[in-house]
Scaffold this motif. Structure first.
Motif, PDB file in Angstrom:
ATOM      1  N   ALA A 109      14.049   1.259  -3.149  1.00 19.42           N
ATOM      2  CA  ALA A 109      13.928   0.270  -1.817  1.00 19.42           C
ATOM      3  C   ALA A 109      13.840  -1.216  -2.046  1.00 19.42           C
ATOM      4  N   ARG A 110      12.951  -1.519  -2.916  1.00 23.12           N
ATOM      5  CA  ARG A 110      12.700  -3.219  -2.937  1.00 23.12           C
ATOM      6  C   ARG A 110      13.912  -3.666  -3.626  1.00 23.12           C
ATOM      7  N   ALA A 111      14.779  -2.872  -4.504  1.00 23.07           N
ATOM      8  CA  ALA A 111      15.846  -3.626  -4.994  1.00 23.07           C
ATOM      9  C   ALA A 111      17.111  -3.870  -3.852  1.00 23.07           C
ATOM     10  N   CYS A 112      17.119  -2.911  -3.037  1.00 19.16           N
ATOM     11  CA  CYS A 112      18.004  -3.117  -1.755  1.00 19.16           C
ATOM     12  C   CYS A 112      17.150  -3.160  -0.394  1.00 19.16           C
ATOM     13  N   PRO A 113      16.326  -4.029  -0.153  1.00 24.61           N
ATOM     14  CA  PRO A 113      15.541  -4.338   1.197  1.00 24.61           C
ATOM     15  C   PRO A 113      16.166  -4.134   2.061  1.00 24.61           C
ATOM     16  N   ASP A 114      17.708  -4.743   2.213  1.00 28.45           N
ATOM     17  CA  ASP A 114      18.371  -5.076   3.621  1.00 28.45           C
ATOM     18  C   ASP A 114      18.946  -3.734   4.142  1.00 28.45           C
ATOM     19  N   ARG A 115      19.094  -2.620   3.315  1.00 29.91           N
ATOM     20  CA  ARG A 115      19.698  -1.188   3.634  1.00 29.91           C
ATOM     21  C   ARG A 115      18.758  -0.253   3.586  1.00 29.91           C
ATOM     22  N   LEU A 116      17.539  -0.453   2.856  1.00 28.11           N
ATOM     23  CA  LEU A 116      16.435   0.753   2.783  1.00 28.11           C
ATOM     24  C   LEU A 116      15.262   0.112   3.210  1.00 28.11           C
ATOM     25  N   SER A 117      15.186  -0.568   4.235  1.00 28.64           N
ATOM     26  CA  SER A 117      13.872  -1.230   4.913  1.00 28.64           C
ATOM     27  C   SER A 117      13.003  -0.032   5.484  1.00 28.64           C
ATOM     28  N   GLY A 118      13.745   1.146   6.282  1.00 25.39           N
ATOM     29  CA  GLY A 118      12.919   1.935   6.572  1.00 25.39           C
ATOM     30  C   GLY A 118      12.231   2.889   5.389  1.00 25.39           C
ATOM     31  N   LEU A 119      13.033   3.151   4.432  1.00 25.74           N
ATOM     32  CA  LEU A 119      12.309   3.773   3.308  1.00 25.74           C
ATOM     33  C   LEU A 119      11.162   3.088   2.566  1.00 25.74           C
ATOM     34  N   LEU A 120      11.332   1.688   2.738  1.00 21.07           N
ATOM     35  CA  LEU A 120      10.378   0.996   2.106  1.00 21.07           C
ATOM     36  C   LEU A 120       9.197   0.840   2.890  1.00 21.07           C
ATOM     37  N   ARG A 121       9.038   0.836   4.296  1.00 20.61           N
ATOM     38  CA  ARG A 121       8.087   1.006   5.112  1.00 20.61           C
ATOM     39  C   ARG A 121       7.332   2.448   5.007  1.00 20.61           C
ATOM     40  N   SER A 122       8.327   3.276   4.974  1.00 19.23           N
ATOM     41  CA  SER A 122       7.530   4.828   4.758  1.00 19.23           C
ATOM     42  C   SER A 122       6.716   4.909   3.539  1.00 19.23           C
ATOM     43  N   VAL A 123       7.522   4.213   2.288  1.00 22.63           N
ATOM     44  CA  VAL A 123       6.673   4.369   0.972  1.00 22.63           C
ATOM     45  C   VAL A 123       5.566   3.540   1.005  1.00 22.63           C
ATOM     46  N   GLU A 124       5.457   2.438   1.642  1.00 22.08           N
ATOM     47  CA  GLU A 124       4.232   1.629   1.774  1.00 22.08           C
ATOM     48  C   GLU A 124       3.199   2.233   2.682  1.00 22.08           C
ATOM     49  N   GLU A 125       3.550   2.954   3.713  1.00 24.26           N
ATOM     50  CA  GLU A 125       2.670   3.651   4.594  1.00 24.26           C
ATOM     51  C   GLU A 125       1.822   4.690   3.791  1.00 24.26           C
ATOM     52  N   ALA A 126       3.011   5.498   3.021  1.00 20.54           N
ATOM     53  CA  ALA A 126       2.313   6.544   2.101  1.00 20.54           C
ATOM     54  C   ALA A 126       1.147   6.170   1.031  1.00 20.54           C
ATOM     55  N   THR A 127       1.822   5.029   0.605  1.00 22.50           N
ATOM     56  CA  THR A 127       0.848   4.365  -0.587  1.00 22.50           C
ATOM     57  C   THR A 127      -0.452   4.138   0.173  1.00 22.50           C
ATOM     58  N   GLY A 128      -0.409   3.443   1.000  1.00 22.04           N
ATOM     59  CA  GLY A 128      -1.545   3.033   1.696  1.00 22.04           C
ATOM     60  C   GLY A 128      -2.443   4.216   2.178  1.00 22.04           C
ATOM     61  N   GLN A 129      -1.983   5.361   2.698  1.00 22.72           N
ATOM     62  CA  GLN A 129      -2.600   6.497   3.042  1.00 22.72           C
ATOM     63  C   GLN A 129      -3.415   7.014   1.765  1.00 22.72           C
ATOM     64  N   PHE A 130      -2.442   7.070   0.513  1.00 27.76           N
ATOM     65  CA  PHE A 130      -3.105   7.560  -0.496  1.00 27.76           C
ATOM     66  C   PHE A 130      -4.269   6.664  -1.208  1.00 27.76           C
ATOM     67  N   ARG A 131      -4.037   5.427  -1.033  1.00 24.05           N
ATOM     68  CA  ARG A 131      -5.403   4.677  -1.461  1.00 24.05           C
ATOM     69  C   ARG A 131      -6.505   4.867  -0.632  1.00 24.05           C
ATOM     70  N   TYR A 132      -6.291   5.123   0.751  1.00 23.21           N
ATOM     71  CA  TYR A 132      -7.204   5.179   1.722  1.00 23.21           C
ATOM     72  C   TYR A 132      -7.984   6.727   1.286  1.00 23.21           C
ATOM     73  N   ASN A 133      -7.215   7.592   1.340  1.00 25.31           N
ATOM     74  CA  ASN A 133      -7.744   9.012   0.978  1.00 25.31           C
ATOM     75  C   ASN A 133      -8.520   9.031  -0.276  1.00 25.31           C
ATOM     76  N   LEU A 134      -7.846   8.468  -1.206  1.00 29.74           N
ATOM     77  CA  LEU A 134      -8.725   8.243  -2.678  1.00 29.74           C
ATOM     78  C   LEU A 134     -10.038   7.395  -2.581  1.00 29.74           C
ATOM     79  N   ALA A 135      -9.890   6.488  -1.849  1.00 30.06           N
ATOM     80  CA  ALA A 135     -11.276   5.829  -1.577  1.00 30.06           C
ATOM     81  C   ALA A 135     -12.288   6.456  -1.102  1.00 30.06           C
ATOM     82  N   VAL A 136     -12.020   7.092   0.118  1.00 25.32           N
ATOM     83  CA  VAL A 136     -12.763   7.772   0.853  1.00 25.32           C
ATOM     84  C   VAL A 136     -13.380   9.218  -0.028  1.00 25.32           C
TER      85      VAL A 136
END
Length: 295
Positions: free
Chosen positions: A40-67
């Motif tokens: 998605a980062r290599a094709c941000p113009d066409r995979l912007s939605g995927l990139l957002r979902s990956v970033e959201e999932a990664t953020g949730q993982f980091r939060y759950n891991l920290a808690v």
């Protein structure tokens, strides 16, 4: 073509336009190899939605891991995070924490954080604790697959380093050995994300230490076969040569485990684990190879 497009964009960072039809196929390959965020980062113009979902999932993982790890640390439990890089993308459904003989204390510490539990019938020494949202905490008594111990928790903890956030991080040679063992004892293959992780660990001193530990753990032959496969795949990816993904292990790796690891377990007083491996190795290998062939 789809695999070549993924490896060019993700592995070698090569630019170039990917056609829409090819991009759809490349995305499927990227998801199979857990590198969809990089694509998605290599094709941000066409995979912007995927990139957002990956970033959201990664953020949730980091939060759950920290808690989760903060609760464990407050209870005196020192978990070792394995097979995960909190600094990179993370879209898997759980994260692995080795807690050793602090199993009950870990469960008690996470009470109130998780809403349900689950487990695999062939994994008696693991438990998934699912919170209301995001990835589950996957507790391990030791580093094992299908109830067959490979890396002892006490040695893992003894060699681990402390992460800034509070959990323990395996030493480089333990990281390398765990990635290779995961292929040997579980997946019988390396996906692209695993090869990227292994590539970063192939320093001569790390390989030498990991090989020595694999010898002590009774699976040096399989370690050598898996490492050879990973290195060959990495060279081909670097050179731009085509190869199937995930990259399958040769049958010799499974044969090596069947021959040497069972003997090691029996010799070191782990007779029940040795019998379990004798019973499970053949059927599990057949199932995994069928799944790889159909993928």
């Amino acid at each position: 073509m789809a695999t070549a497009a993924v490896t060019a964009a993700v592995w070698r960072g090569e630019g170039g336009r990917i056609g829409d039809d090819l991009l759809a196929l490349a995305l499927r390959e990227a998801e199979r190899n857990q590198v969809q965020g990089l694509l998605a980062r290599a094709c941000p113009d066409r995979l912007s939605g995927l990139l957002r979902s990956v970033e959201e999932a990664t953020g949730q993982f980091r939060y759950n891991l920290a808690v989760a790890t903060a609760r464990l640390r407050d209870a005196g439990v020192r978990p070792v995070l394995i097979k995960a890089d909190p600094d990179g993308d993370y879209v898997y459904t759980n994260f692995d924490l080795v807690v050793g003989d602090q199993w009950e204390a870990a469960r008690d510490a996470l009470a109130g954080w998780y809403v349900r539990t689950s487990a695999h019938s062939l994994e008696p020494d693991k438990l998934l604790l699912h919170p209301a949202r995001g990835p589950a905490a996957h507790l391990h008594r030791t580093v094992s697959w299908f109830g067959i111990p490979v890396v002892a928790a006490d040695r893992l903890v003894a060699d681990a380093g402390e992460a800034a956030a509070g959990w323990l991080v395996p030493s480089p040679d333990d990281q390398l050995r765990i990635w290779l063992a995961h292929a040997v004892f579980q997946n019988l293959a390396f996906d692209l994300s695993e090869l990227m992780a292994i590539r970063s660990l192939l320093r001569p001193e790390t390989v030498a230490e990991a090989e020595e530990e694999a010898q002590r753990e009774g699976w040096r032959g399989a370690f050598t076969a898996a490492l050879r496969t990973a290195r060959q795949a990495i060279r081909r990816l670097d050179d731009g040569d085509p190869l199937p993904l995930p990259v399958p292990l040769p049958a010799s790796a499974s044969i090596a485990v069947a021959r040497e690891h069972v003997r090691h377990l029996a010799r070191t007083g782990q007779g029940a684990a040795a019998r379990r491996e004798v019973v499970l190795r053949g059927p599990l290998t057949m199932v995994k190879r069928c799944r790889l062939a159909l993928a």
